[in-house]
Write a protein that holds these residues in place. Structure first.
Motif, mmCIF file in Angstrom:
data_model
loop_
_atom_site.group_PDB
_atom_site.id
_atom_site.type_symbol
_atom_site.label_atom_id
_atom_site.label_comp_id
_atom_site.label_asym_id
_atom_site.label_seq_id
_atom_site.Cartn_x
_atom_site.Cartn_y
_atom_site.Cartn_z
ATOM 1 N N VAL A 1 4.725 0.507 2.427
ATOM 2 C CA VAL A 1 3.945 -0.387 1.578
ATOM 3 C C VAL A 1 4.019 -1.829 2.084
ATOM 4 O O VAL A 1 3.022 -2.563 2.044
ATOM 5 C CB VAL A 1 4.404 -0.266 0.101
ATOM 6 C CG1 VAL A 1 5.799 -0.837 -0.116
ATOM 7 C CG2 VAL A 1 3.397 -0.913 -0.829
ATOM 8 N N VAL A 2 5.174 -2.238 2.617
ATOM 9 C CA VAL A 2 5.297 -3.589 3.170
ATOM 10 C C VAL A 2 4.516 -3.691 4.482
ATOM 11 O O VAL A 2 3.775 -4.656 4.705
ATOM 12 C CB VAL A 2 6.770 -3.968 3.389
ATOM 13 C CG1 VAL A 2 6.878 -5.382 3.950
ATOM 14 C CG2 VAL A 2 7.569 -3.865 2.092
ATOM 15 N N ARG B 1 3.685 8.282 -6.222
ATOM 16 C CA ARG B 1 3.885 6.841 -6.121
ATOM 17 C C ARG B 1 3.644 6.205 -7.485
ATOM 18 O O ARG B 1 2.699 6.559 -8.194
ATOM 19 C CB ARG B 1 2.930 6.219 -5.091
ATOM 20 C CG ARG B 1 2.951 6.889 -3.738
ATOM 21 C CD ARG B 1 1.995 6.219 -2.762
ATOM 22 N NE ARG B 1 2.485 4.927 -2.339
ATOM 23 C CZ ARG B 1 3.337 4.751 -1.327
ATOM 24 N NH1 ARG B 1 3.791 5.790 -0.645
ATOM 25 N NH2 ARG B 1 3.728 3.541 -0.987
ATOM 26 N N GLY C 1 10.054 -0.124 -6.044
ATOM 27 C CA GLY C 1 8.762 -0.064 -5.377
ATOM 28 C C GLY C 1 7.972 1.153 -5.808
ATOM 29 O O GLY C 1 7.756 1.376 -7.007
ATOM 30 N N PRO C 2 7.533 2.000 -4.863
ATOM 31 C CA PRO C 2 6.737 3.178 -5.220
ATOM 32 C C PRO C 2 7.544 4.324 -5.820
ATOM 33 O O PRO C 2 6.970 5.294 -6.318
ATOM 34 C CB PRO C 2 6.124 3.597 -3.878
ATOM 35 C CG PRO C 2 7.086 3.102 -2.852
ATOM 36 C CD PRO C 2 7.650 1.827 -3.408
ATOM 37 N N ASP D 1 9.570 -11.321 -3.504
ATOM 38 C CA ASP D 1 8.435 -10.383 -3.460
ATOM 39 C C ASP D 1 7.662 -10.606 -2.162
ATOM 40 O O ASP D 1 7.150 -11.708 -1.910
ATOM 41 C CB ASP D 1 7.534 -10.618 -4.669
ATOM 42 C CG ASP D 1 6.491 -9.527 -4.876
ATOM 43 O OD1 ASP D 1 6.034 -8.947 -3.869
ATOM 44 O OD2 ASP D 1 6.131 -9.267 -6.029
ATOM 45 N N TRP E 1 1.523 0.727 -6.440
ATOM 46 C CA TRP E 1 2.231 0.728 -5.165
ATOM 47 C C TRP E 1 1.548 1.592 -4.114
ATOM 48 O O TRP E 1 2.177 2.100 -3.209
ATOM 49 C CB TRP E 1 3.677 1.192 -5.375
ATOM 50 C CG TRP E 1 4.486 0.181 -6.115
ATOM 51 C CD1 TRP E 1 4.704 0.126 -7.464
ATOM 52 C CD2 TRP E 1 5.162 -0.956 -5.549
ATOM 53 N NE1 TRP E 1 5.471 -0.967 -7.771
ATOM 54 C CE2 TRP E 1 5.768 -1.642 -6.622
ATOM 55 C CE3 TRP E 1 5.314 -1.440 -4.260
ATOM 56 C CZ2 TRP E 1 6.524 -2.790 -6.435
ATOM 57 C CZ3 TRP E 1 6.066 -2.585 -4.075
ATOM 58 C CH2 TRP E 1 6.659 -3.257 -5.143
ATOM 59 N N THR F 1 13.603 -2.855 5.090
ATOM 60 C CA THR F 1 13.937 -2.468 3.725
ATOM 61 C C THR F 1 14.405 -1.007 3.715
ATOM 62 O O THR F 1 14.355 -0.326 4.747
ATOM 63 C CB THR F 1 12.692 -2.597 2.841
ATOM 64 O OG1 THR F 1 11.667 -1.734 3.357
ATOM 65 C CG2 THR F 1 12.169 -4.028 2.821
ATOM 66 N N HIS G 1 11.901 4.000 1.646
ATOM 67 C CA HIS G 1 10.786 4.285 0.740
ATOM 68 C C HIS G 1 9.832 3.108 0.574
ATOM 69 O O HIS G 1 8.739 3.286 0.038
ATOM 70 C CB HIS G 1 11.318 4.735 -0.627
ATOM 71 C CG HIS G 1 11.935 3.639 -1.445
ATOM 72 N ND1 HIS G 1 13.073 2.971 -1.046
ATOM 73 C CD2 HIS G 1 11.575 3.083 -2.633
ATOM 74 C CE1 HIS G 1 13.385 2.059 -1.957
ATOM 75 N NE2 HIS G 1 12.499 2.111 -2.926
ATOM 76 N N THR G 2 10.215 1.916 1.027
ATOM 77 C CA THR G 2 9.309 0.773 0.949
ATOM 78 C C THR G 2 8.821 0.293 2.314
ATOM 79 O O THR G 2 8.096 -0.698 2.397
ATOM 80 C CB THR G 2 9.976 -0.403 0.192
ATOM 81 O OG1 THR G 2 11.274 -0.654 0.737
ATOM 82 C CG2 THR G 2 10.089 -0.097 -1.285
#
Length: 445
Positions: free
Chosen positions: A113-114, A439, A223-224, A88, A443, A106, A109-110
């Motif tokens: 957020v990261v 989302r 994730g989202p 995580d 997230w 990644t 789609h992530t």
């Protein structure tokens, strides 16, 4: 020609405050030329593995690793036995206080957020292309980068290639006359979707899931994105054709190939985008599409039409010798009144046709500075020096938005009219659901 990589962009970059830990400063308070940065990688089974290798080769420390799949990332983990491994990214950011930067590779789609979490934690960020999964995310990452003042970079290696700058210099010098319009393409396709791990119904979500591998945290992979059962047609390595996870060929190759196009356009956004898609369905990107971007006149630059072909190619340009092929997999054609510039996927190896125009043009005068150190090195050097990067989020978020508009038009299989200031499609309300994707709770950026 005034592009984002000129006056306004570099002035903004120069004003950015560098965020650096005390341990890499010398006694005089200035960054040491041989400073060794601590970098973490999030998403390390694919492109992230190569990026980390470059970072290591440049003399920096890979301090932490993170991936939702322990088995898929095992090879990279073994290369860096001293780096602590996490599943995580949020736990990693909470625990690893001495990180200077975070590499994000990644699934699409992530990315946002990261990257947003890393920037808010005060870390410099490198994100593989495409920067984001939707236009709302592009705007948010650009805003957060401006607020946190960290050094940012998107992984489009063509920005460090000589070809991108030669193209600009030729056009500025009038080597092909007045620019008329632009074609760009990637003739690859994701067919069959899911890399043939299942066969029916092709291109649609599987009717039944499969057991989640013990080495995979499927919830973190999602994730989202909306809940769905695990299936091997999504992971490992098969997520890109699915709308919920990837930006398809437009985000994959378009982020590279349209880089030089967007720069030549002076980073202007289109106001109208038309798309014709084949085999359209709500789950996967089409097998092929033709997208036309209409960019209005602005800042002394004339209106321009850009046509993107994916899964197919543009018409063969007049003046190309019969025994000469267009660049493999993808490329660009800049059509001018006196000739054409043809370049490869990343804007590399450009040349002019016809021969008479090429002979007359010769080598263009070098007026633009070339970035040094490759795309990773350019970012690392900016962290140490406090200077700017060649593909920071101020630029790459807008380039990614340009490509995402193409995807929105693909999804409605028609024409959209874009209001950039309002961040809204004005002629098709259904299209606006794709500007900011739903989302899952927990997230948000």
């Amino acid at each position: 020609m005034d592009t984002l990589i000129s006056r306004r962009h570099f002035l903004a970059a120069a004003a950015t405050v560098s965020v650096l830990p005390r341990r890499i400063f010398g006694q005089d308070g200035k960054p040491g030329a041989n400073a060794k940065l601590n970098i973490a990688g999030v998403g390390i089974g694919g492109m992230g593995k190569g990026n980390l290798g470059q970072i290591k080769n440049l003399g920096h420390n890979v301090a932490a690793l993170c991936d939702v799949d322990r088995a898929y990332s095992k090879g990279t983990q073994e290369q860096y036995p001293d780096a602590k491994f996490y599943t995580d990214f949020r736990e990693m950011l909470a625990q690893e206080k001495d990180l200077d930067g975070v590499l994000v590779a990644t699934p699409d789609h992530t990315h946002a957020v990261v990257a947003a979490a890393a920037m808010k934690a005060g870390k410099h960020v490198f994100v593989q292309k495409p920067l984001c999964h939707d236009i709302f995310e592009c705007r948010e990452l650009m805003r957060i980068a401006q607020e946190t003042k960290v050094k940012t970079q998107m992984g489009i290696q063509g920005r460090c290639d000589n070809g991108l700058y030669v193209i600009q210099e030729w056009i500025a010098a009038g080597a092909i006359g007045e620019l008329v319009d632009i074609d760009a393409w990637c003739d690859l396709s994701y067919y069959p979707w899911g890399h043939a791990y299942w066969s029916a119904p092709l291109g649609r979500k599987p009717p039944q899931g499969q057991p989640v591998p013990e080495t995979l945290d499927w919830n973190l992979f999602l994730g989202p994105a909306a809940e769905r059962e695990f299936h091997r047609c999504y992971h490992p390595g098969c997520w890109r054709p699915w709308w919920d996870f990837g930006n398809g060929m437009m985000g994959d190759r378009g982020a590279h190939t349209l880089d030089s196009v967007f720069t030549v356009l002076g980073c202007r956004m289109p106001t109208e985008i038309d798309a014709t898609s084949s085999d359209l369905n709500p789950d996967t990107h089409p097998v092929s599409a033709v997208i036309t971007f209409r960019v209005p006149e602005a800042g002394g630059q004339k209106a321009m039409k850009v046509t993107w072909y994916e899964g197919t190619r543009p018409p063969r340009p007049q003046g190309l010798p019969d025994d000469q092929k267009l660049p493999g997999e993808g490329g660009i054609i800049f059509h001018g009144t006196k000739g054409k510039i043809i370049a490869g996927v990343y804007g590399g190896s450009p040349y002019i046709i016809p021969e008479a125009a090429r002979t007359a043009a010769g080598r263009p005068p070098q007026t633009l500075e070339r970035p040094k150190g490759g795309i990773e090195g350019n970012w690392l050097n900016a962290i140490i020096s406090g200077g700017g990067t060649c593909a920071d989020f101020g630029y790459s978020a807008r380039l990614t938005e340009f490509t995402m508009l193409g995807n929105v038009a693909k999804r409605v299989d028609g024409r959209i009219v874009w209001d950039e200031a309002a961040m809204r499609v004005t002629n098709n309300d259904d299209a606006n659901q794709h500007i900011k994707c739903p989302r899952r709770e927990g997230w948000d950026l």
